[in-house]
Design an enzyme around this catalytic site. Structure first.
Site, PDB file in Angstrom:
ATOM      1  N   CYS A  68      15.887  -2.890   0.381  1.00  0.00           N
ATOM      2  CA  CYS A  68      15.850  -3.950  -0.606  1.00  0.00           C
ATOM      3  C   CYS A  68      15.715  -5.347   0.006  1.00  0.00           C
ATOM      4  CB  CYS A  68      17.057  -3.847  -1.521  1.00  0.00           C
ATOM      5  SG  CYS A  68      16.720  -4.578  -3.124  1.00  0.00           S
ATOM      6  N   HIS A 128      18.668   1.878  -3.105  1.00  0.00           N
ATOM      7  CA  HIS A 128      20.081   1.792  -2.724  1.00  0.00           C
ATOM      8  C   HIS A 128      20.762   3.087  -3.156  1.00  0.00           C
ATOM      9  CE1 HIS A 128      20.236  -2.579  -2.075  1.00  0.00           C
ATOM     10  NE2 HIS A 128      19.565  -2.751  -3.173  1.00  0.00           N
TER      11      HIS A 128
END
Ligand code: GLN
Length: 249
Positions: A93, A193
């Protein structure tokens, strides 16, 4: 044998349990009689080419990214050299975004990146949040990746750049292209994630095997298979949640 891991900015870039990816690599290495030696690499600390078999950088809010971005940009040449010498790089990310050329936040501030991955990122108004399911191919074998995304950034890959996978459910890089993440040699960047690796043990093993190849200077070894019952269940639950959510919405 020790696998040397450099963990970039663990105090700044570590949201949604991204630190858990290191714990998974350490555990899966230990179950094969291998040891993970993890070194934190912070602002102003060197990335020595050849010094690490795997470099890892997690996710973070725009504020934390802004605090480390100039330093990450300065580390770009050393990270690129480590990658060129066969080290593994994993970015999640916010860390994935800053492995690219830049991340422009929603106020228009441009955060410089390492320039290692062929991409750039522009923040949009609406955050892209939810469970994600990807189809990908590693070493010729079809695979799936399941995880969770939460980002404002829309990542644009350069023409000809290789995505990590095709989006089955979720937004992915930009909610439009139908692709997620980026691959370049032994570098993997992704928005996933969760953390990523407990629900995708095959990727953890792929990263470990590539890191061992760097360490030994040889080919990636075949790692002894593990039971992975809980991991497979976690993957199945995550994938089912993503499918239930359906396409890019
Ligand atoms: N701050 C970045 C974004 O919003 C990355 C977020 C993250 O790491 N989860 O896109």
């Amino acid at each position: 044998m020790k696998i040397r891991v450099g963990h970039l900015y663990p105090d700044y870039l570590n949201i949604y349990a991204d630190r858990g990816n290191i714990a998974v690599l350490a555990r899966r290495a230990a179950l094969r009689g291998l040891e993970l030696e993890v070194t934190a690499i912070g602002i102003g600390e060197e990335v020595t080419a050849g010094g690490h078999d795997l470099l890892y950088v997690g996710g973070g809010q725009d504020r934390e990214q802004a605090l480390i971005a100039p330093d990450m940009a300065a580390k770009g040449p050393a990270i690129a050299e480590a990658l060129a010498r066969g080290a593994v790089v994993l970015g999640v990310c916010g860390g994935y975004q800053l492995l690219g050329r830049f991340y422009r936040d929603r106020y228009g501030s441009e955060l410089p990146g390492a320039g290692v991955l062929p991409l750039h990122t522009l923040a949009g108004e609406r955050r892209m949040i939810g469970d994600v399911l990807l189809e990908c191919s590693f070493d010729g074998s079809p695979r799936t990746l399941a995880g969770f995304e939460n980002h404002a950034g829309r990542t644009r890959l350069d023409a000809g750049a290789e995505p990590l996978g095709r989006v089955v459910a979720g937004f992915g890089n930009d909610g439009e292209s139908g692709f997620e993440g980026c691959r370049l040699g032994r570098a993997v960047g992704t928005y996933l994630h969760g953390p990523l690796l407990p629900r995708n043990p095959w990727l953890a093993d792929w990263l470990l095997a590539q890191a061992l190849a760097h360490r030994s200077g040889g080919e990636p070894p075949e790692l002894a298979p593990l039971a992975d019952e809980l991991e497979s269940q976690a993957h199945a639950v995550s994938a089912a949640r993503a499918r239930a959510r359906g396409g890019r919405s």
